[in-house]
Design an enzyme around this catalytic site. Sequence first.
Site, PDB file in Angstrom:
ATOM      1  N   GLY A  80       4.036   1.773  -1.249  1.00 27.34           N
ATOM      2  CA  GLY A  80       4.719   1.976  -2.523  1.00 27.34           C
ATOM      3  C   GLY A  80       3.777   2.000  -3.720  1.00 27.34           C
ATOM      4  O   GLY A  80       4.116   2.530  -4.770  1.00 27.34           O
ATOM      5  N   ASP A  82       0.786  -1.235   0.000  1.00 26.21           N
ATOM      6  CA  ASP A  82       0.000   0.000   0.000  1.00 26.21           C
ATOM      7  C   ASP A  82       0.816   1.283   0.000  1.00 26.21           C
ATOM      8  O   ASP A  82       0.375   2.289  -0.528  1.00 26.21           O
ATOM      9  CB  ASP A  82      -0.949   0.008   1.197  1.00 26.21           C
ATOM     10  CG  ASP A  82      -2.066  -1.009   1.030  1.00 26.21           C
ATOM     11  OD1 ASP A  82      -2.899  -0.811   0.141  1.00 26.21           O
ATOM     12  OD2 ASP A  82      -2.082  -2.011   1.765  1.00 26.21           O
ATOM     13  N   TYR A  86      -9.708  -0.989   3.600  1.00 26.78           N
ATOM     14  CA  TYR A  86      -9.156  -0.882   4.961  1.00 26.78           C
ATOM     15  C   TYR A  86      -8.826   0.547   5.355  1.00 26.78           C
ATOM     16  O   TYR A  86      -8.469   1.353   4.509  1.00 26.78           O
ATOM     17  CB  TYR A  86      -7.846  -1.666   5.056  1.00 26.78           C
ATOM     18  CG  TYR A  86      -8.012  -3.037   5.660  1.00 26.78           C
ATOM     19  CD1 TYR A  86      -8.160  -3.174   7.036  1.00 26.78           C
ATOM     20  CD2 TYR A  86      -8.030  -4.176   4.876  1.00 26.78           C
ATOM     21  CE1 TYR A  86      -8.323  -4.429   7.599  1.00 26.78           C
ATOM     22  CE2 TYR A  86      -8.188  -5.431   5.439  1.00 26.78           C
ATOM     23  CZ  TYR A  86      -8.334  -5.553   6.802  1.00 26.78           C
ATOM     24  OH  TYR A  86      -8.495  -6.781   7.360  1.00 26.78           O
TER      25      TYR A  86
HETATM   26 CU   LIG Z   1      -6.936  -7.603   8.123  1.00 28.98          CU
END
Ligand SMILES: [Cu+2]
Length: 702
Positions: free
Chosen positions: A319, A317, A403
Site C-alpha cells: 500500500g 510495502d 529487501y
Molecule cells: Cu526479514
Amino acid sequence: MERLQQIASQTTASAQPPPLANHPLDPLSIQEIKAVVSIVKENYSGKNISFNVVTLKEPSRKSFIEWREKNGPRPPRLAFFVILEAGKAGVQEGVVDIGNLYLTGLKHVQGVQPILTVEDLCATESIIRKDPTVIEQCRLSGVPADEMHKVYCDPWTIGYDERWGNSRRLQQAMMYYRANEDDSQYSHPLDFVPIVDTETHEVIFIDIPSIRRPLSKQPHSNFYPADVVNKYGYRDHKPINVTQPEGVSFKMEGNVIEWENFNFHIGFNYREGIVLSDIKFNDHGKNRPIFHRMSLSEMIVPYGDPTFKHFRKHALDIGEYGAGYMTNPLSLGCDCKGVIHYLDAHFAERSGDPITIKNAICIHEEDDGILYKHSDFRDNFSTSIVTRATRLVISQIFTAANYEYCIYWNFLQDGSIRLDIKLTGILNTYVANKGEKTGPYGTQVYPHVNAHNHQHLFSLRIDPRIDGDGNSVASSDVVSDPHELGSLENPYGNGWFGKKTIYKTVAESLTHANAETSRSWDILNPNSINPYSGNPASYKIVSTQTPRLLAKENSIPSKRAPWARHAMNVVKYDEDRLYPSGVYVPQSSGDGPIGIRGWIGDGTDKIENTDVIVFHTFGISHVPAPEDFPLMPAEPITLLMRPRNFFTQNPALDIKPSYAMTTSGAKKLNGETDVSSILDKTSKLAFSNTSASFEGSCCSKK
Ligand SMILES: [Cu+2]
Ligand SMILES: *[C@@H]1O[C@H](CO)[C@@H](O)[C@H](O)[C@H]1NC(C)=O
Ligand SMILES: *[C@@H]1O[C@H](CO)[C@@H](O)[C@H](O)[C@H]1NC(C)=O
Ligand SMILES: *[C@@H]1O[C@H](CO)[C@@H](O)[C@H](O)[C@H]1NC(C)=O
Ligand SMILES: *[C@@H]1O[C@H](CO)[C@@H](O)[C@H](O)[C@H]1NC(C)=O
C-alpha cells in the site's frame, strides 16, 4: 505556457479512443494510459498536476461474470487515477471511461497521502546530501563534508509519526555510507534519521538518538564478485541446463493462459503486482470456476526494537510503495530458467508519460519432482508406475528498498495452487557501538552492524468461486474423539476426526492458526456435493507459516494493519473491498474504520453460502543471524490451496506417466527393462558416459 500548449495539442491528437483491449481485465495499454492522461490534463488545464496512479478500474465481479458466462454486455473500460495538485493538500482521484473519453467521479480526498513512487524515492537522496543540517550530522558521525557523495539513504515511508501526522508528504531517510560506490552500504549505517518533505524538497527535522554511534571503521562487507573472489575464490559449480526441446505446454491469448486443465487471466497493477482472475479448471469438458480473483493485497514488515524511532519501521510495502511500482525487469536464465514467456508492465510517470517495465511477469514451467508413484513389492518392484510433475509458474520480483520479494504463483497438475515467496536481498541495519549489546531486539551480524528483529506478514486476498457462486469458509481442525477411553463410542481411545467449523458470521471467521490441530481453512461450496464423499466441493488453504503480529494491540503497526491480527478474516464481497489497510496507506494513523476494520464492523454480517472475500495473513518472524549478511540467501515461505472433495478421483491420472509397467508386462519381459518406454532421455549417470541407458533411467531396476 509552452508546457500547456503541448498538453493541448496532445489532447486533440488523442481524441480517438485507443484500441479496445483484448480482455476486460487486461492492464491498461500504453495508448490507454496516454488517453487517460490527456483527458485528465485537459480537465486540469492551467493547473500544475502530477500523476500518482493511472490504473485499470476492474469491472465488478457480477458484471464480469455476466459478460464472461451469460452473454451479458462487455463491461466498460475504466481507469482509476490519482493526481497531486501543486499547493493543494490531499489527493484528487477520479475515473475515466476510456471508450467514451469521459471523466467522472472526481473527488478531492483530504487528510491522506498517496502511494510513493520510484521518482519520489530517487528525489530524497539528493535532498539530504545538500542539506546543511544533514552535512553537519554526517560530520559528527565521521563523514567529512567533502564526502557527502558517499552518503546514501534508503527513503522509507515514515510509518506514522504523531508530530506531523499526515499533513505533509514525508519520508524517513535511513542513512548509510559507501567508501566506494561499489561497496555495500548496509555494513555502514549512520545513527540519525532525517525527515524529508518530498513535495517541498526539504529536510524538515533530524531524529538524533541520545547515545551517538559513529560510523564504523570496519571494511565494508561486500558480495559482488571482485570482493568474493579476492577473499575465497568461487566454488567448482557445473551449470544445470534446462532443455524443453518441444517448447512449452501453455498457450496464451493476450493475458489469458491455458495450461494443462487450468485457464485464467494474468493481470498486473501498480499496487498488488500480479493479479490472477477467472481461474477455472477444465474437468473433462466441464470448465469449473475456482477463484474469481487472487492477489497479495497488503503486507507489513514491523520491526521489533522499541528504542529510538525504530517503531516507525513497519513498511506496508504494497500500500505504501506498490509491488507493481517496485517490480524488477526479469532476465532470462537468472531470474527464470527454461523456455520463458514474459509480459511487460506499463505505468504512468509523474509527468503522465507512460513507462514500461520490460519482462515484469515471467511465465514458465519447471520440473516439480514426482507427482505420484507406486511399485509392487511382489515382483521386486518391477510392476511400477511413476509420473513426474511439471508446474506452471507465474512470477515477479519486487524490491522494497533493502529487501527483495520473489513471488511465485505455482499451478500444479493435481489442481492445486501453491504460492511461494522467497525473501532475499539485504537486512535493514543500524549501527552498533563497540561492545554494545544488540539483544534481545537485534543481532550483531557483522562488527558494528545491528540487524533488528522484524516480521514479514502478507495478506493474501482470495475472491473465491469454488464451483460457482455461494461459498462458505470453515476452519478445519483435526481433533481427538472427545469420548473417554473405554467409553462405548471410543472403547480403545484411538478415535479422531477432522472437524469443520463453518463460519456463519464475520466475527466467527476471525481466527488464528493452530498447529496442534493442524488447522487449515476450507473454502467450500455447500451447493456442490461430492457424490462419493458426500462432502461439499472445496479448496483447502494449507498454510503453516502463520505467526501472530507481535506488536501490541493498539500499537501503531497493529492499528495500521487491522488484517494482521488474525490468520483468517472473511468479509462479504463488495467491489471496493480490495485493500485491507485502506486505499491511501502512507502516513495513515490506523485510527477509524480503515480498510478491513470497517468491513468487519460489528462482525454480524452473515457470510455463509454467499459471495465472500477471504484475507489470509501469513509470513515469518525474522530474528537475523550472521548468515543473512551481507546478502540473504532466499528464505522460503509457502502455502498451498488444494482441491478437496472437488474431484471424484486423482485429477492428474490423465498425465502420461514417465514409466509404467504392469505385472503381466513385467512377466513378459522376464527381468529385462523396456527401454523404449523411458520418456526422459536427458538423465544420465553422474560418473559414466552412458545416457538413457537401463541403469541411467529414472526407473532403474536392480
Ligand atoms: Cu526479514
Ligand atoms: C472536469 O471533470 C468534471 C467531472 O466530470 C466536470 O464536472 C468538469 O466540468 C470538468 N472540467 C473541465 C475543465 O473539463
Ligand atoms: C509544479 O509544482 C512543482 C512542485 O510540486 C514544482 O516543482 C514545479 O516547478 C511546478 N511546475 C510549474 C510549471 O509550475
Ligand atoms: C549448457 O548451457 C551453457 C550456457 O549456459 C552452454 O554453454 C553449454 O554448451 C550447454 N551445454 C549443453 C550440453 O547443452
Ligand atoms: C526377486 O529377487 C530375488 C533376489 O534377486 C529373486 O530370488 C526373486 O526370484 C525375485 N522375484 C521375482 C518375482 O522376480
